[in-house]
Design an enzyme around this catalytic site. Structure first.
Site, PDB file in Angstrom:
ATOM      1  CG  HIS A 148      -2.065   0.937   1.074  1.00  0.00           C
ATOM      2  ND1 HIS A 148      -1.976   2.276   1.362  1.00  0.00           N
ATOM      3  CD2 HIS A 148      -3.315   0.724   0.600  1.00  0.00           C
ATOM      4  CE1 HIS A 148      -3.142   2.834   1.075  1.00  0.00           C
ATOM      5  NE2 HIS A 148      -3.960   1.918   0.614  1.00  0.00           N
ATOM      6  CG  ASP A 186      -8.485  -4.258  -2.619  1.00  0.00           C
ATOM      7  OD1 ASP A 186      -9.646  -4.085  -2.249  1.00  0.00           O
ATOM      8  OD2 ASP A 186      -7.796  -3.392  -3.169  1.00  0.00           O
TER       9      ASP A 186
HETATM   10  N1  ACO Z   1       4.408  -7.492  -4.914  1.00  0.00           N
HETATM   11  C1  ACO Z   1       5.752  -7.473  -5.072  1.00  0.00           C
HETATM   12  N2  ACO Z   1       6.500  -6.354  -4.918  1.00  0.00           N
HETATM   13  C2  ACO Z   1       5.874  -5.222  -4.613  1.00  0.00           C
HETATM   14  C3  ACO Z   1       4.476  -5.172  -4.437  1.00  0.00           C
HETATM   15  C4  ACO Z   1       3.728  -6.369  -4.592  1.00  0.00           C
HETATM   16  N3  ACO Z   1       2.410  -6.380  -4.424  1.00  0.00           N
HETATM   17  N4  ACO Z   1       4.101  -3.901  -4.136  1.00  0.00           N
HETATM   18  C5  ACO Z   1       5.218  -3.175  -4.129  1.00  0.00           C
HETATM   19  N5  ACO Z   1       6.307  -3.973  -4.411  1.00  0.00           N
HETATM   20  C6  ACO Z   1       7.710  -3.555  -4.431  1.00  0.00           C
HETATM   21  C7  ACO Z   1       8.021  -2.768  -5.696  1.00  0.00           C
HETATM   22  O1  ACO Z   1       8.527  -3.605  -6.721  1.00  0.00           O
HETATM   23  C8  ACO Z   1       9.053  -1.791  -5.195  1.00  0.00           C
HETATM   24  O2  ACO Z   1      10.310  -2.447  -5.131  1.00  0.00           O
HETATM   25  P1  ACO Z   1      11.666  -1.613  -5.387  1.00  0.00           P
HETATM   26  O3  ACO Z   1      11.729  -0.569  -4.314  1.00  0.00           O
HETATM   27  O4  ACO Z   1      12.723  -2.644  -5.277  1.00  0.00           O
HETATM   28  O5  ACO Z   1      11.531  -1.017  -6.763  1.00  0.00           O
HETATM   29  C9  ACO Z   1       8.628  -1.480  -3.746  1.00  0.00           C
HETATM   30  O6  ACO Z   1       7.887  -2.647  -3.336  1.00  0.00           O
HETATM   31  C10 ACO Z   1       7.761  -0.237  -3.627  1.00  0.00           C
HETATM   32  O7  ACO Z   1       6.698  -0.331  -4.560  1.00  0.00           O
HETATM   33  P2  ACO Z   1       6.024   0.915  -5.267  1.00  0.00           P
HETATM   34  O8  ACO Z   1       5.289   0.454  -6.476  1.00  0.00           O
HETATM   35  O9  ACO Z   1       7.038   2.019  -5.438  1.00  0.00           O
HETATM   36  O10 ACO Z   1       5.012   1.383  -4.141  1.00  0.00           O
HETATM   37  P3  ACO Z   1       3.738   2.277  -4.349  1.00  0.00           P
HETATM   38  O11 ACO Z   1       3.474   2.927  -3.046  1.00  0.00           O
HETATM   39  O12 ACO Z   1       3.905   3.157  -5.540  1.00  0.00           O
HETATM   40  O13 ACO Z   1       2.604   1.200  -4.738  1.00  0.00           O
HETATM   41  C11 ACO Z   1       0.787  -0.285  -4.682  1.00  0.00           C
HETATM   42  C12 ACO Z   1       1.588   0.795  -3.916  1.00  0.00           C
HETATM   43  C13 ACO Z   1       0.337   0.275  -6.044  1.00  0.00           C
HETATM   44  C14 ACO Z   1      -0.475  -0.608  -3.873  1.00  0.00           C
HETATM   45  C15 ACO Z   1       1.664  -1.545  -4.867  1.00  0.00           C
HETATM   46  O14 ACO Z   1       2.052  -2.062  -3.617  1.00  0.00           O
HETATM   47  C16 ACO Z   1       0.959  -2.630  -5.706  1.00  0.00           C
HETATM   48  O15 ACO Z   1       1.025  -2.591  -6.933  1.00  0.00           O
HETATM   49  N6  ACO Z   1       0.286  -3.608  -5.024  1.00  0.00           N
HETATM   50  C17 ACO Z   1      -0.466  -4.627  -5.727  1.00  0.00           C
HETATM   51  C18 ACO Z   1      -1.818  -4.069  -6.145  1.00  0.00           C
HETATM   52  C19 ACO Z   1      -2.745  -3.867  -4.966  1.00  0.00           C
HETATM   53  O16 ACO Z   1      -2.925  -4.724  -4.122  1.00  0.00           O
HETATM   54  N7  ACO Z   1      -3.400  -2.687  -4.957  1.00  0.00           N
HETATM   55  C20 ACO Z   1      -4.419  -2.373  -3.939  1.00  0.00           C
HETATM   56  C21 ACO Z   1      -4.042  -1.137  -3.185  1.00  0.00           C
HETATM   57  S1  ACO Z   1      -5.170  -0.866  -1.887  1.00  0.00           S
HETATM   58  C22 ACO Z   1      -6.544  -0.199  -2.607  1.00  0.00           C
HETATM   59  O17 ACO Z   1      -6.564   0.404  -3.660  1.00  0.00           O
HETATM   60  C23 ACO Z   1      -7.768  -0.414  -1.823  1.00  0.00           C
END
Ligand code: ACO
Length: 431
Positions: free
Chosen positions: A308, A366
């Site tokens: 998140h 979720d």
């Molecule tokens: N699985 C594996 N790796 C992940 C995940 C994941 N679900 N989420 C983040 N990471 C990693 C990224 O690769 C990144 O790694 P790095 O620093 O080595 O490049 C690091 O964790 C940070 O990730 P970001 O994408 O920069 O974090 P951001 O805050 O932008 O993204 C998000 C948050 C979009 C929710 C992300 O965690 C994601 O895509 N999760 C999966 C989708 C999801 O469950 N979304 C629901 C959100 S809650 C809602 O809307 C109710």
């Protein structure tokens, strides 16, 4: 806007610029850069708004480190346990918990607005049967501005209130009808003697040929899902609603924009994506393969329902949702559902993996909501529409707040231009 009690200094090209710093009632201080361009002729750069506050707000507060979510100051776990969705709607819209009389009047108003203009059925019937219900929702909600002309003027307070009530009231009917249409069943009209969640379940699952009894435990679980998704500060879809509204667009158009944004798998589409992922994994023995893929930088795969932007320890909504999932699955006798087995094993294996611990990735709301919804009988395509109907009150409350803000300006971000500078057009025969 509060007064600045301190300033930040920016040194640039030998000049020093003083920037006011505001202290919010909760959360980190905020540096005011509104006059920066006028003074220093520079922009700031923050794609994804990771360090940028886009507005003042008094509605919802999240402390991502503590795992705290407050609506008008009230913690989400207390609201999920002691309150119910329509009371939370009132709280978000009007700022305070209602008295018994206020709540009764509000519930009556919402109940009386649940029917759709009969001609709107033509809209539903115009879609292909295999249309995603979110596609139908974007279209039908946008089309409300063509039906409810007496509540489209954002400058008229009364019209705004009527539009708010209409949207909260009609969204379950729209979502349920999008579903009914996709499975070829007749539309089920709302019933005023049922509460909000029971009415939605009935419109989704009843058929004219049989009586339908709403199970109170399922209705309570449904209401809790609505409550847990009611608002979430300046997330992508809420910011979309605010940006659309900043141009003076009508409320139905703004909410349709919010629904479109919510659809994406990084936002509201995650619950559908999560269930599809659990299905694809299939059996717990395949989990290590998927965890390895999620960790592989070369692979775009992510564990859906994990991580998140704001919560970095736990998602308080997920805690309540997990408890609700246990109750519902036990009631329905599906504790041995294969997807649930995969979900439980995946959660345990990911939480024990240093990659997820270091990056502070843990199950979000979720991850569990999809499991409950599936057990209730909803197809995965309905998960995001249910999120959209729950979030409508949040969008509307934030929209209302923005329209009352004397500082309201059209939202118009700047850019860091990296393209060609001015060059002369080349005739086609000379290229
Ligand atoms: N699985 C594996 N790796 C992940 C995940 C994941 N679900 N989420 C983040 N990471 C990693 C990224 O690769 C990144 O790694 P790095 O620093 O080595 O490049 C690091 O964790 C940070 O990730 P970001 O994408 O920069 O974090 P951001 O805050 O932008 O993204 C998000 C948050 C979009 C929710 C992300 O965690 C994601 O895509 N999760 C999966 C989708 C999801 O469950 N979304 C629901 C959100 S809650 C809602 O809307 C109710």
């Amino acid at each position: 806007m509060t007064e600045a009690k301190k300033t930040a200094k920016l040194e640039l090209d030998g000049e020093t610029y003083e920037l006011p710093v505001y202290s919010p009632t909760a959360g980190p201080d905020v540096i005011d850069i509104r006059k920066l361009f006028a003074q220093a002729k520079v922009f700031t750069y923050d794609p994804g708004f990771t360090s940028t506050a886009s507005c003042d707000s008094t509605i919802t507060f999240i402390d991502g480190v503590k795992g705290e979510l407050l609506h008008r100051g009230y913690p989400i776990d207390q609201l999920a346990e002691k309150s119910h969705y329509l009371e939370v709607c009132y709280l978000l819209l009007y700022g305070e918990l209602p008295s018994a009389a206020e709540l009764e009047k509000f519930e009556q108003t919402i109940t009386r607005h649940t029917m759709l203009h009969e001609q709107m059925q033509n809209f539903f019937r115009g879609f292909r049967r295999d249309a995603h219900p979110m596609a139908i929702m974007v279209g039908v909600v946008g089309a409300m501005s063509a039906f409810y002309h007496d509540s489209t003027d954002p400058n008229d307070r009364k019209q705004r209130e009527i539009a708010s009530h209409r949207l909260i009231a009609k969204m379950p009917t729209i979502a349920a009808w999008a579903y009914k249409y996709s499975i070829g069943q007749p539309f089920v009209y709302p019933r005023n003697d049922l509460d909000y969640a029971s009415n939605f379940l009935r419109m989704c699952f009843a058929v004219p040929a049989e009586d339908y009894e709403v199970n109170p435990i399922l209705s309570r679980a449904m209401d809790r899902i609505f409550t847990l998704h009611a608002d979430h500060e300046q997330n992508a879809s809420t910011s979309t609603v605010r940006l659309a509204s900043s141009s003076g667009a009508n409320p139905f158009a703004c909410i349709a924009a919010g629904i479109a944004c919510l659809w994406g798998p990084a936002h509201g589409g995650a619950n559908q994506a999560c269930l599809e992922m659990l299905e694809e994994i299939g059996t717990p023995d395949r989990i290590p393969e998927y965890i390895a893929r999620a960790k592989d930088k070369e692979d775009p795969f992510r564990l859906m329902g994990f991580g998140h932007r704001v919560y970095k320890n736990f998602d308080p909504r997920a805690t309540v949702m997990k408890q609700s999932a246990d109750e519902v699955l036990e009631l329905l006798g599906v504790e041995n559902n294969p997807k649930l087995q995969v979900a439980k094993a995946l959660e345990a294996e990911a939480l024990a993996d240093p990659y997820f611990a270091e990056k502070k990735l843990f199950p979000n709301v979720d991850f569990y909501s999809g499991i409950i919804l599936e057990a209730m009988g909803f197809p995965t395509s309905m998960f995001t529409p249910i999120f959209a109907l729950s979030r409508t009150v949040g969008w509307i409350s934030q929209w209302e707040e923005q329209l009352d803000d004397p500082q309201l300006k059209i939202g118009r971000p700047r850019q860091l231009y990296q393209g060609e500078t001015s060059r002369d057009y080349v005739e086609i025969e000379n290229r």
